[in-house]
Design a protein around this motif. Sequence first.
Motif, mmCIF file in Angstrom:
data_model
loop_
_atom_site.group_PDB
_atom_site.id
_atom_site.type_symbol
_atom_site.label_atom_id
_atom_site.label_comp_id
_atom_site.label_asym_id
_atom_site.label_seq_id
_atom_site.Cartn_x
_atom_site.Cartn_y
_atom_site.Cartn_z
ATOM 1 N N PHE A 65 27.585 2.721 -5.281
ATOM 2 C CA PHE A 65 28.853 2.910 -6.066
ATOM 3 C C PHE A 65 30.180 2.619 -4.956
ATOM 4 N N THR A 66 30.057 3.039 -3.939
ATOM 5 C CA THR A 66 31.001 2.746 -2.936
ATOM 6 C C THR A 66 31.160 1.462 -2.476
ATOM 7 N N ILE A 67 30.081 0.607 -2.089
ATOM 8 C CA ILE A 67 30.193 -0.618 -1.173
ATOM 9 C C ILE A 67 29.825 -1.723 -2.310
ATOM 10 N N ALA A 68 28.809 -1.455 -3.327
ATOM 11 C CA ALA A 68 28.521 -2.999 -3.937
ATOM 12 C C ALA A 68 29.475 -3.312 -5.061
ATOM 13 N N LEU B 91 24.743 -11.155 6.271
ATOM 14 C CA LEU B 91 23.700 -10.004 6.771
ATOM 15 C C LEU B 91 23.023 -9.433 5.734
ATOM 16 N N PHE B 92 21.568 -9.197 6.230
ATOM 17 C CA PHE B 92 20.645 -8.517 5.082
ATOM 18 C C PHE B 92 20.389 -7.109 5.848
ATOM 19 N N PHE B 93 20.284 -6.055 4.921
ATOM 20 C CA PHE B 93 19.872 -4.690 5.512
ATOM 21 C C PHE B 93 18.858 -4.205 4.575
ATOM 22 N N ASP B 94 17.721 -3.678 4.841
ATOM 23 C CA ASP B 94 16.881 -2.870 4.235
ATOM 24 C C ASP B 94 16.985 -1.376 4.357
ATOM 25 N N GLU B 95 17.413 -0.904 3.326
ATOM 26 C CA GLU B 95 17.558 0.837 3.297
ATOM 27 C C GLU B 95 18.535 1.190 4.819
ATOM 28 N N PRO B 96 19.522 0.496 4.874
ATOM 29 C CA PRO B 96 20.402 1.073 6.124
ATOM 30 C C PRO B 96 20.800 2.540 6.206
ATOM 31 N N SER B 97 20.807 3.102 5.212
ATOM 32 C CA SER B 97 21.200 4.582 5.320
ATOM 33 C C SER B 97 20.052 5.600 5.025
ATOM 34 N N ALA B 98 18.970 5.104 4.859
ATOM 35 C CA ALA B 98 17.733 5.932 4.753
ATOM 36 C C ALA B 98 17.520 6.952 5.781
ATOM 37 N N GLY B 99 17.408 8.060 5.602
ATOM 38 C CA GLY B 99 17.140 9.157 6.323
ATOM 39 C C GLY B 99 18.405 9.569 7.199
ATOM 40 N N LEU B 100 19.473 9.057 7.053
ATOM 41 C CA LEU B 100 20.728 9.650 7.461
ATOM 42 C C LEU B 100 21.317 10.826 6.788
ATOM 43 N N ASP B 101 22.137 11.685 7.475
ATOM 44 C CA ASP B 101 22.896 12.457 6.673
ATOM 45 C C ASP B 101 24.075 12.019 6.071
ATOM 46 N N PRO B 102 24.653 12.804 4.761
ATOM 47 C CA PRO B 102 25.491 11.986 4.162
ATOM 48 C C PRO B 102 26.944 11.631 4.864
ATOM 49 N N VAL C 105 18.113 1.222 -17.396
ATOM 50 C CA VAL C 105 19.234 0.815 -16.172
ATOM 51 C C VAL C 105 20.162 2.004 -16.001
ATOM 52 N N ARG C 106 20.849 2.567 -17.264
ATOM 53 C CA ARG C 106 21.623 3.511 -17.380
ATOM 54 C C ARG C 106 21.141 4.789 -16.954
ATOM 55 N N ALA C 107 19.810 5.099 -17.161
ATOM 56 C CA ALA C 107 19.544 6.248 -16.378
ATOM 57 C C ALA C 107 19.475 6.146 -14.965
ATOM 58 N N PHE C 108 18.815 5.163 -14.508
ATOM 59 C CA PHE C 108 18.642 4.817 -12.970
ATOM 60 C C PHE C 108 19.823 4.949 -12.300
ATOM 61 N N LEU C 109 20.989 4.548 -12.798
ATOM 62 C CA LEU C 109 22.309 4.594 -12.228
ATOM 63 C C LEU C 109 23.205 6.062 -12.590
ATOM 64 N N THR C 110 22.362 6.843 -13.164
ATOM 65 C CA THR C 110 22.890 8.222 -13.252
ATOM 66 C C THR C 110 22.023 9.104 -12.735
ATOM 67 N N ARG C 111 22.612 10.005 -12.083
ATOM 68 C CA ARG C 111 21.732 10.912 -11.272
ATOM 69 C C ARG C 111 20.996 11.914 -12.267
ATOM 70 N N VAL D 13 22.156 -5.752 0.652
ATOM 71 C CA VAL D 13 21.764 -4.475 1.037
ATOM 72 C C VAL D 13 20.579 -4.036 0.112
ATOM 73 N N VAL D 14 19.431 -3.723 0.506
ATOM 74 C CA VAL D 14 18.449 -2.833 -0.375
ATOM 75 C C VAL D 14 18.613 -1.449 -0.230
ATOM 76 N N THR D 15 18.885 -0.760 -1.085
ATOM 77 C CA THR D 15 19.168 0.778 -1.060
ATOM 78 C C THR D 15 18.472 1.356 -2.417
ATOM 79 N N HIS D 16 18.392 2.820 -2.256
ATOM 80 C CA HIS D 16 18.594 3.451 -3.477
ATOM 81 C C HIS D 16 19.286 4.716 -3.199
ATOM 82 N N GLU D 17 20.401 4.671 -2.456
ATOM 83 C CA GLU D 17 21.451 5.748 -2.269
ATOM 84 C C GLU D 17 22.360 5.297 -3.339
ATOM 85 N N LEU D 18 22.474 6.054 -4.270
ATOM 86 C CA LEU D 18 23.500 5.857 -5.471
ATOM 87 C C LEU D 18 24.867 5.806 -4.918
ATOM 88 N N ASP D 19 25.192 7.107 -4.083
ATOM 89 C CA ASP D 19 26.668 7.310 -3.602
ATOM 90 C C ASP D 19 27.160 5.803 -2.824
#
Length: 261
Positions: free
Chosen positions: A209-212, A166-177, A243-249, A200-206
């Motif tokens: 760290f949960t799924i990847a 399965l491939f997903f591009d930004e599946p959670s973009a625009g969704l509430d938490p 990389v470290r910066a990107f992965l830390t809020r 999954v393409v995403t930039h939701e850090l939460d």
Amino acid sequence: MDKKRGAEIEVKNLTVGYSGKIVLENLNFQVATGEIFCILGGSGCGKSTLLKHIIGLYEPIAGDILIQGDSIVQADEQHRREIMRRFGVTYQGGALFSSMSVAENVALPLEEYTRLTPKEIAATVEEKLRLVDLAGFGDYMPAELSGGMAKRAGLARALALNPKLLFFDEPSAGLDPITSAELDRLLMRLRDRFGATIVVVTHELDSVFTIADRIIMLDKQTKSIVANGPPALLRDTSPNEKVRAFLTRDGLKAAGTGGRA
Ligand SMILES: Nc1ncnc2c1ncn2[C@@H]1O[C@H](COP(=O)(O)OP(=O)(O)OP(=O)(O)O)[C@@H](O)[C@H]1O
Ligand SMILES: [Mg+2]
């Protein structure tokens, strides 16, 4: 020779771009069977471009992409279609057909690619809608759905043919938490229960760290992969400061304002 049995996807020396303009150059990575693999990177670095090449929508400038051992780059038209039938895709933005009901949307791939009877199709549609917690919403039109429901309906359509990939591009973009967390749970369920491989393409850090299980991070400047591994490990130990910066809020903010060392 090692046939690399665990690799669902192999990307070899891949260069991609548009009308000769290179977006990403000489990428090499693999996605293992049964893992959730996230593609990260800043806006415009080429995440969607990479995904569209992997699923065979565009022809690369150079290099090769193997899906379950078969080159989607070198395949002739008929073989390419056969490879594409093995996976489900949801695009950035969802893309349900607005003039069709939810059930009709989910039925579409079944009508196109199978010889199921209308009754069997209806039963399959119902089963997929149940899987994404949309039982009873088949008669709704896409405009009547909330954002999260529309994403899940798109997912049901991607699942129609029982793909293991399965491939997903930004599946959670625009969704509430909360809705976004539900979607995460659904993806993990597909991995754990059906052994699905999920890119999954995403930039939701939460979410990352949960799924990847593993991520790659793309970089616009160098047009390359700057990190490849489990997200927590990269956040804590990557030698690359970006990389470290990107992965830390906090780091993300610092990288945007502070910039160079
Ligand atoms: N169809 C296209 N034709 C020409 N250039 C394109 C096309 N699609 C994307 N690009 C360019 O390719 C580069 C990468 O775009 P892409 O959409 O892959 O980035 P992205 O990482 O998915 O960004 P975002 O996070 O904003 O979705 C950008 O410079 C973009 O302008
Ligand atoms: Mg994109």
